[in-house]
Design a protein around this motif. Structure first.
Motif, PDB file in Angstrom:
ATOM      1  N   GLU A  36       0.863  -1.175   0.000  1.00 56.01           N
ATOM      2  CA  GLU A  36       0.000   0.000   0.000  1.00 56.01           C
ATOM      3  C   GLU A  36       0.902   1.227   0.000  1.00 56.01           C
ATOM      4  O   GLU A  36       1.686   1.429   0.919  1.00 56.01           O
ATOM      5  CB  GLU A  36      -0.918   0.056   1.240  1.00 56.01           C
ATOM      6  N   GLU A  37       0.765   2.041  -1.021  1.00 51.44           N
ATOM      7  CA  GLU A  37       1.621   3.212  -1.157  1.00 51.44           C
ATOM      8  C   GLU A  37       1.505   4.121   0.062  1.00 51.44           C
ATOM      9  O   GLU A  37       0.400   4.400   0.547  1.00 51.44           O
ATOM     10  CB  GLU A  37       1.215   3.981  -2.417  1.00 51.44           C
ATOM     11  N   ASP A  38       2.635   4.555   0.564  1.00 47.90           N
ATOM     12  CA  ASP A  38       2.728   5.539   1.646  1.00 47.90           C
ATOM     13  C   ASP A  38       2.280   5.066   3.023  1.00 47.90           C
ATOM     14  O   ASP A  38       2.086   5.886   3.907  1.00 47.90           O
ATOM     15  CB  ASP A  38       1.968   6.826   1.292  1.00 47.90           C
ATOM     16  N   SER A  39       2.081   3.778   3.244  1.00 44.78           N
ATOM     17  CA  SER A  39       1.786   3.325   4.606  1.00 44.78           C
ATOM     18  C   SER A  39       3.037   3.552   5.448  1.00 44.78           C
ATOM     19  O   SER A  39       4.110   3.047   5.118  1.00 44.78           O
ATOM     20  CB  SER A  39       1.428   1.835   4.638  1.00 44.78           C
ATOM     21  N   PRO A  40       2.924   4.302   6.535  1.00 41.89           N
ATOM     22  CA  PRO A  40       4.108   4.559   7.354  1.00 41.89           C
ATOM     23  C   PRO A  40       4.523   3.335   8.172  1.00 41.89           C
ATOM     24  O   PRO A  40       3.716   2.453   8.449  1.00 41.89           O
ATOM     25  CB  PRO A  40       3.669   5.706   8.265  1.00 41.89           C
ATOM     26  N   ILE A  41       5.792   3.309   8.544  1.00 45.49           N
ATOM     27  CA  ILE A  41       6.326   2.250   9.393  1.00 45.49           C
ATOM     28  C   ILE A  41       6.584   2.840  10.769  1.00 45.49           C
ATOM     29  O   ILE A  41       7.165   3.921  10.895  1.00 45.49           O
ATOM     30  CB  ILE A  41       7.631   1.670   8.812  1.00 45.49           C
ATOM     31  N   GLY A  42       6.134   2.118  11.800  1.00 48.97           N
ATOM     32  CA  GLY A  42       6.334   2.556  13.176  1.00 48.97           C
ATOM     33  C   GLY A  42       7.396   1.730  13.863  1.00 48.97           C
ATOM     34  O   GLY A  42       7.782   0.657  13.396  1.00 48.97           O
ATOM     35  N   CYS A  43       7.862   2.238  14.989  1.00 49.36           N
ATOM     36  CA  CYS A  43       8.919   1.563  15.721  1.00 49.36           C
ATOM     37  C   CYS A  43       8.752   1.839  17.212  1.00 49.36           C
ATOM     38  O   CYS A  43       8.390   2.948  17.613  1.00 49.36           O
ATOM     39  CB  CYS A  43      10.264   2.096  15.238  1.00 49.36           C
TER      40      CYS A  43
ATOM     41  N   ILE B 180       9.325  -3.288  15.062  1.00 50.76           N
ATOM     42  CA  ILE B 180       9.007  -2.525  13.859  1.00 50.76           C
ATOM     43  C   ILE B 180       7.683  -3.048  13.316  1.00 50.76           C
ATOM     44  O   ILE B 180       7.453  -4.257  13.296  1.00 50.76           O
ATOM     45  CB  ILE B 180      10.132  -2.684  12.816  1.00 50.76           C
ATOM     46  N   PHE B 181       6.807  -2.128  12.887  1.00 53.34           N
ATOM     47  CA  PHE B 181       5.497  -2.535  12.387  1.00 53.34           C
ATOM     48  C   PHE B 181       5.001  -1.555  11.337  1.00 53.34           C
ATOM     49  O   PHE B 181       5.298  -0.366  11.387  1.00 53.34           O
ATOM     50  CB  PHE B 181       4.483  -2.651  13.534  1.00 53.34           C
ATOM     51  N   VAL B 182       4.273  -2.086  10.358  1.00 53.33           N
ATOM     52  CA  VAL B 182       3.679  -1.275   9.297  1.00 53.33           C
ATOM     53  C   VAL B 182       2.298  -0.846   9.772  1.00 53.33           C
ATOM     54  O   VAL B 182       1.513  -1.650  10.267  1.00 53.33           O
ATOM     55  CB  VAL B 182       3.587  -2.068   7.979  1.00 53.33           C
ATOM     56  N   SER B 183       2.013   0.431   9.611  1.00 53.28           N
ATOM     57  CA  SER B 183       0.756   0.991  10.110  1.00 53.28           C
ATOM     58  C   SER B 183      -0.469   0.446   9.386  1.00 53.28           C
ATOM     59  O   SER B 183      -0.457   0.296   8.170  1.00 53.28           O
ATOM     60  CB  SER B 183       0.754   2.505   9.933  1.00 53.28           C
ATOM     61  N   PRO B 184      -1.547   0.218  10.153  1.00 50.41           N
ATOM     62  CA  PRO B 184      -2.819  -0.029   9.496  1.00 50.41           C
ATOM     63  C   PRO B 184      -3.394   1.313   9.040  1.00 50.41           C
ATOM     64  O   PRO B 184      -2.901   2.378   9.430  1.00 50.41           O
ATOM     65  CB  PRO B 184      -3.676  -0.636  10.604  1.00 50.41           C
ATOM     66  N   THR B 185      -4.423   1.250   8.223  1.00 55.41           N
ATOM     67  CA  THR B 185      -5.152   2.445   7.809  1.00 55.41           C
ATOM     68  C   THR B 185      -6.537   2.373   8.425  1.00 55.41           C
ATOM     69  O   THR B 185      -7.216   1.348   8.316  1.00 55.41           O
ATOM     70  CB  THR B 185      -5.259   2.507   6.271  1.00 55.41           C
ATOM     71  N   GLU B 186      -6.947   3.446   9.095  1.00 57.06           N
ATOM     72  CA  GLU B 186      -8.274   3.484   9.713  1.00 57.06           C
ATOM     73  C   GLU B 186      -9.213   4.332   8.863  1.00 57.06           C
ATOM     74  O   GLU B 186      -8.846   5.421   8.412  1.00 57.06           O
ATOM     75  CB  GLU B 186      -8.204   4.064  11.121  1.00 57.06           C
ATOM     76  N   ILE B 187     -10.415   3.821   8.644  1.00 59.39           N
ATOM     77  CA  ILE B 187     -11.426   4.550   7.890  1.00 59.39           C
ATOM     78  C   ILE B 187     -12.110   5.540   8.829  1.00 59.39           C
ATOM     79  O   ILE B 187     -12.549   5.165   9.923  1.00 59.39           O
ATOM     80  CB  ILE B 187     -12.461   3.590   7.271  1.00 59.39           C
ATOM     81  N   VAL B 188     -12.182   6.798   8.409  1.00 61.33           N
ATOM     82  CA  VAL B 188     -12.840   7.840   9.196  1.00 61.33           C
ATOM     83  C   VAL B 188     -14.026   8.360   8.390  1.00 61.33           C
ATOM     84  O   VAL B 188     -13.864   8.885   7.297  1.00 61.33           O
ATOM     85  CB  VAL B 188     -11.867   8.994   9.527  1.00 61.33           C
ATOM     86  N   GLY B 189     -15.220   8.161   8.946  1.00 62.47           N
ATOM     87  CA  GLY B 189     -16.450   8.575   8.267  1.00 62.47           C
ATOM     88  C   GLY B 189     -17.030   7.438   7.436  1.00 62.47           C
ATOM     89  O   GLY B 189     -16.393   6.407   7.214  1.00 62.47           O
TER      90      GLY B 189
ATOM     91  N   VAL C 263      -4.487  10.378   4.823  1.00 65.55           N
ATOM     92  CA  VAL C 263      -3.743  11.306   5.667  1.00 65.55           C
ATOM     93  C   VAL C 263      -2.788  10.490   6.526  1.00 65.55           C
ATOM     94  O   VAL C 263      -3.227   9.603   7.272  1.00 65.55           O
ATOM     95  CB  VAL C 263      -4.693  12.133   6.583  1.00 65.55           C
ATOM     96  N   ASN C 264      -1.484  10.759   6.406  1.00 69.07           N
ATOM     97  CA  ASN C 264      -0.492  10.077   7.235  1.00 69.07           C
ATOM     98  C   ASN C 264      -0.371  10.818   8.554  1.00 69.07           C
ATOM     99  O   ASN C 264       0.168  11.917   8.620  1.00 69.07           O
ATOM    100  CB  ASN C 264       0.862  10.016   6.531  1.00 69.07           C
ATOM    101  N   ILE C 265      -0.885  10.212   9.613  1.00 64.65           N
ATOM    102  CA  ILE C 265      -0.891  10.809  10.943  1.00 64.65           C
ATOM    103  C   ILE C 265       0.510  10.831  11.533  1.00 64.65           C
ATOM    104  O   ILE C 265       0.924  11.789  12.157  1.00 64.65           O
ATOM    105  CB  ILE C 265      -1.848  10.024  11.880  1.00 64.65           C
ATOM    106  N   TRP C 266       1.266   9.742  11.413  1.00 65.14           N
ATOM    107  CA  TRP C 266       2.585   9.648  12.020  1.00 65.14           C
ATOM    108  C   TRP C 266       3.567  10.648  11.420  1.00 65.14           C
ATOM    109  O   TRP C 266       4.573  10.972  12.033  1.00 65.14           O
ATOM    110  CB  TRP C 266       3.157   8.243  11.896  1.00 65.14           C
ATOM    111  N   ASP C 267       3.298  11.151  10.224  1.00 65.37           N
ATOM    112  CA  ASP C 267       4.183  12.121   9.578  1.00 65.37           C
ATOM    113  C   ASP C 267       3.941  13.544  10.064  1.00 65.37           C
ATOM    114  O   ASP C 267       4.742  14.420   9.806  1.00 65.37           O
ATOM    115  CB  ASP C 267       4.029  12.074   8.052  1.00 65.37           C
ATOM    116  N   GLU C 268       2.807  13.772  10.718  1.00 65.79           N
ATOM    117  CA  GLU C 268       2.472  15.156  11.114  1.00 65.79           C
ATOM    118  C   GLU C 268       3.142  15.538  12.396  1.00 65.79           C
ATOM    119  O   GLU C 268       3.516  14.784  13.212  1.00 65.79           O
ATOM    120  CB  GLU C 268       0.957  15.296  11.243  1.00 65.79           C
TER     121      GLU C 268
END
Length: 140
Positions: free
Chosen positions: A23-30, A43-52, A135-140
């Motif tokens: 999935e393009e642009d999924s952030p990686i967390g640590c 190390i883990f790849v972020s899930p994507t949460e649906i909002v709305g 929207v990438n939350i971890w990047d903000e």
């Protein structure tokens, strides 16, 4: 939490290059823990949460593969490589993961690449249903 030591950041960056995310642009967390004798890095790849929308709050886990041989090459001394395919018991908050232990730049380290993001972490990315955008939350 204090920032990780420089050597740990370097190792995480190298290991992340061995992770191919579909999935393009999924952030990686640590998450890391630096002890006196040994250090743990998860190390883990972020899930994507649906909002709305009708699926509001639903999490979609990102798909990825790991080049295990490449991960192993980053260690100066390799002690063990294991794969845990299922949750062991109710106290296992990491679940399925690849585990690599060894030495990196003179430090004893245990790296785990998790199949899923631990529950205590918010998703790193959302799909804004109304605006139809990621929207990438971890990047903000």
């Amino acid at each position: 939490m204090s920032p990780p030591p420089t050597w740990a950041s370097l190792l995480v960056e190298k290991v992340c290059l061995s992770v191919q995310i579909f999935e393009e642009d999924s952030p990686i967390g640590c998450h890391y823990y630096c002890g006196e004798e040994s250090h743990e890095i998860s190390i883990f790849v972020s899930p994507t949460e649906i909002v709305g929308g009708p699926n509001d709050g639903h999490r979609i886990q990102s798909r990825f593969v790991v080049d295990v041989v490449e991960v192993m090459k980053h260690f100066d001394v390799l002690d063990a490589v294991t794969w845990q395919p299922q949750v062991i018991d109710e106290t296992d908050d990491l679940g399925p993961h690849l585990s690599v232990t060894g030495e990196y730049l003179g430090e004893q380290v245990w790296v785990r690449i998790l199949s899923d993001t631990p529950e205590q972490f918010l998703p790193g990315r959302i799909i804004d249903f109304e605006e139809r955008r990621f929207v990438n939350i971890w990047d903000e």
